[in-house]
Design a protein around this motif. Structure first.
Motif, short mmCIF file in Angstrom:
data_model
loop_
_atom_site.label_atom_id
_atom_site.label_comp_id
_atom_site.label_asym_id
_atom_site.label_seq_id
_atom_site.Cartn_x
_atom_site.Cartn_y
_atom_site.Cartn_z
N TYR A 1 0.83 -1.21 0.00
CA TYR A 1 0.00 0.00 0.00
C TYR A 1 0.87 1.26 0.00
O TYR A 1 0.49 2.27 -0.60
CB TYR A 1 -0.94 0.03 1.20
N ALA A 2 2.02 1.21 0.65
CA ALA A 2 2.92 2.38 0.65
C ALA A 2 3.35 2.72 -0.77
O ALA A 2 3.39 3.89 -1.17
CB ALA A 2 4.13 2.11 1.53
N ARG A 3 3.67 1.69 -1.54
CA ARG A 3 4.04 1.93 -2.94
C ARG A 3 2.86 2.54 -3.71
O ARG A 3 3.03 3.46 -4.51
CB ARG A 3 4.46 0.62 -3.61
N LYS A 4 1.68 1.99 -3.45
CA LYS A 4 0.49 2.50 -4.13
C LYS A 4 0.21 3.94 -3.72
O LYS A 4 -0.15 4.78 -4.55
CB LYS A 4 -0.72 1.61 -3.82
N ARG A 5 0.39 4.25 -2.44
CA ARG A 5 0.11 5.60 -1.95
C ARG A 5 1.03 6.61 -2.62
O ARG A 5 0.60 7.72 -2.97
CB ARG A 5 0.29 5.63 -0.44
N ASN B 1 5.50 7.04 7.63
CA ASN B 1 5.72 6.56 9.00
C ASN B 1 5.40 5.07 9.11
O ASN B 1 6.13 4.31 9.75
CB ASN B 1 4.85 7.35 9.97
N ASN B 2 4.32 4.65 8.46
CA ASN B 2 3.92 3.25 8.55
C ASN B 2 4.94 2.31 7.92
O ASN B 2 5.27 1.26 8.47
CB ASN B 2 2.55 3.05 7.87
N VAL B 3 5.44 2.67 6.74
CA VAL B 3 6.37 1.78 6.06
C VAL B 3 7.72 1.74 6.80
O VAL B 3 8.43 0.73 6.75
CB VAL B 3 6.55 2.19 4.59
N SER B 4 8.04 2.81 7.51
CA SER B 4 9.30 2.83 8.27
C SER B 4 9.27 1.86 9.44
O SER B 4 10.32 1.48 9.96
CB SER B 4 9.58 4.25 8.78
N LYS B 5 8.08 1.45 9.85
CA LYS B 5 7.96 0.49 10.96
C LYS B 5 8.57 -0.87 10.62
O LYS B 5 8.93 -1.62 11.52
CB LYS B 5 6.49 0.28 11.33
N TYR B 6 8.67 -1.17 9.34
CA TYR B 6 9.23 -2.47 8.96
C TYR B 6 10.68 -2.60 9.41
O TYR B 6 11.13 -3.69 9.79
CB TYR B 6 9.17 -2.64 7.44
N ARG C 1 14.71 -0.34 0.91
CA ARG C 1 14.95 0.02 -0.50
C ARG C 1 13.89 1.00 -1.00
O ARG C 1 14.20 1.94 -1.73
CB ARG C 1 14.98 -1.24 -1.37
N PHE C 2 12.64 0.77 -0.63
CA PHE C 2 11.57 1.67 -1.05
C PHE C 2 11.78 3.06 -0.47
O PHE C 2 11.60 4.08 -1.15
CB PHE C 2 10.21 1.12 -0.61
N ILE C 3 12.17 3.12 0.79
CA ILE C 3 12.42 4.41 1.43
C ILE C 3 13.58 5.13 0.73
O ILE C 3 13.48 6.31 0.38
CB ILE C 3 12.72 4.21 2.92
N ALA C 4 14.68 4.41 0.52
CA ALA C 4 15.87 5.02 -0.07
C ALA C 4 15.63 5.45 -1.51
O ALA C 4 16.03 6.55 -1.92
CB ALA C 4 17.05 4.05 0.01
N GLY C 5 14.98 4.60 -2.30
CA GLY C 5 14.80 4.89 -3.71
C GLY C 5 13.54 5.65 -4.05
O GLY C 5 13.42 6.19 -5.15
N GLY C 6 12.59 5.71 -3.10
CA GLY C 6 11.33 6.39 -3.36
C GLY C 6 11.15 7.64 -2.53
O GLY C 6 11.17 8.76 -3.04
N LEU D 1 20.94 4.26 4.61
CA LEU D 1 20.39 5.62 4.70
C LEU D 1 21.42 6.65 4.25
O LEU D 1 21.14 7.51 3.41
CB LEU D 1 19.97 5.92 6.14
N GLN D 2 22.59 6.57 4.83
CA GLN D 2 23.63 7.56 4.53
C GLN D 2 24.04 7.51 3.06
O GLN D 2 24.23 8.55 2.42
CB GLN D 2 24.84 7.32 5.43
N GLY D 3 24.14 6.31 2.52
CA GLY D 3 24.51 6.18 1.11
C GLY D 3 23.46 6.78 0.18
O GLY D 3 23.79 7.39 -0.83
N ALA D 4 22.18 6.59 0.53
CA ALA D 4 21.11 7.14 -0.31
C ALA D 4 21.02 8.65 -0.18
O ALA D 4 20.79 9.36 -1.17
CB ALA D 4 19.77 6.50 0.08
#
Length: 357
Positions: A93-97, A138-143, A175-180, A261-264
């Motif tokens: 759902y995070a990707r969809k959002r 915030n929700n996807v970061s919980k993973y 990966r989604f956080i870093a690339g999205g 995180l730092q690399g992205a």
């Protein structure tokens, strides 16, 4: 049952459906049955126990506000328990959002306003999309560093009370956080659109010209707040304790999270690319949180010694990369000034951590 669902909006090309729940769910019927089913007095205890025994069924999963996160130590570490989520796969759902927001931004930028319509329509749509996306961030970061929590009753409900989120899911979320969410390419707005967005001249607090970088910074700050928090560091450090010996080496580590995180966030240091305003803002927000991690006087007992040493290790690596990047020719004055300021801030932070009381 009170829930905080997101609206079920379709992506472009998907079929239309109901945007909100229109019927009761399985949990509602179960709760009503337990509370109101007519039962003979002599059978009540056994029958209620039988109804309650269904609590382990997937459709009857339950989480409260503390599971979702209320702040402090109760930051909500189970990615299955959220507000403004939809479906049984929060990561999907995070990707969809994010795609929903990007489709909205494309529509509002191409749509021609009509005479007499609300002049703030597009402005409100953009700001609301960032608000919705912020909750999803915030929700996807919980993973990352997350734990699945179950209400286990000894002798009644079998299974584990706590279980680290699957490593593959943690890495997929990272990966989604870093690339999205941390990528400037995810937030594209045309200057021709921004210059047309008016203010509310009927209000005393009329607002300011629309700043997409400020909205992006607030969104990305929510991600950094969670991933660089003492709570997340503690769970990442301790999660191997909850895993069998054979699975510990492949577990997501604190170093992996900080390094990713730092690399992205500082990817331009290796590519030699210019650092635009959004990226400069993101890098400053990262440094602010890194400074808090490295400040012995303020973090006290909230940050484990391992987290402190890991933060310092990656900060030292970043300092070396900044020094090398600043020496590359051809960069704009804005990028050179930013690199110099960042290097100076980081050097001061590293020196400050050497003070012993």
């Amino acid at each position: 049952v009170m829930d905080y669902n997101a609206y079920n909006l379709p992506l472009k090309g998907e079929g239309k459906t109901s945007i909100a729940n229109t019927t009761l769910g399985a949990y509602d019927y179960w709760a009503v049955e337990y509370a109101y089913k007519p039962i003979a007095t002599e059978q009540e205890a056994a029958e209620l126990a039988k109804i309650a025994a269904r609590s382990t069924e997937p459709q009857l999963a339950y989480g409260d506000d503390f599971d979702q996160g209320v702040g402090g130590p109760y930051d909500g570490f189970d990615p299955r328990t959220n507000q403004r989520d939809l479906g049984d796969d929060p990561l999907a759902y995070a990707r969809k959002r994010l795609k929903l927001s990007q489709e909205l931004w494309e529509r509002v930028q191409t749509r021609k306003p009509e005479a007499g319509e609300d002049p703030l329509r597009a402005r409100r749509s953009v700001f609301e999309s960032f608000r919705q996306l912020g909750m999803t961030a915030n929700n996807v970061s919980k993973y990352v560093g997350g734990m699945h929590a179950e209400r286990v009753v000894p002798g009644v409900t079998p299974g584990q009370a706590f279980k680290p989120v699957d490593n593959a899911q943690q890495r997929e979320a990272l990966r989604f956080i870093a690339g999205g969410l941390l990528s400037s390419d995810s937030f594209k707005f045309k200057p021709e659109f921004l210059v047309t967005q008016s203010l509310d001249y009927n209000e005393w607090d009329r607002g300011l010209p629309m700043s997409i970088p400020d909205s992006v910074s607030a969104l990305q700050g929510r991600v950094l707040d969670r991933l660089m928090s003492p709570n997340t560091a503690r769970r990442l450090i301790e999660q191997s304790s909850y895993l069998p010996e054979a699975q510990r080496k492949s577990a997501v580590s604190l170093s992996e999270v900080y390094g990713t995180l730092q690399g992205a966030i500082f990817s331009e240091l290796k590519t030699g690319a210019e650092i635009d305003r959004m990226r400069r803002s993101l890098q400053r927000e990262y440094l602010r949180r890194l400074q808090a991690q490295l400040n012995r006087a303020t973090n006290g007992a909230t940050v484990y010694a391992d987290a402190f040493s890991m933060a310092r290790y990656h900060a030292t690596q970043l300092s070396n990369e900044l020094r090398a990047a600043a020496a590359k020719p051809g960069l704009s004055v804005e990028t050179r000034a930013h690199l110099a300021e960042t290097q100076d801030m980081l050097s001061s932070m590293l020196k400050a951590t050497l003070v012993r009381s």
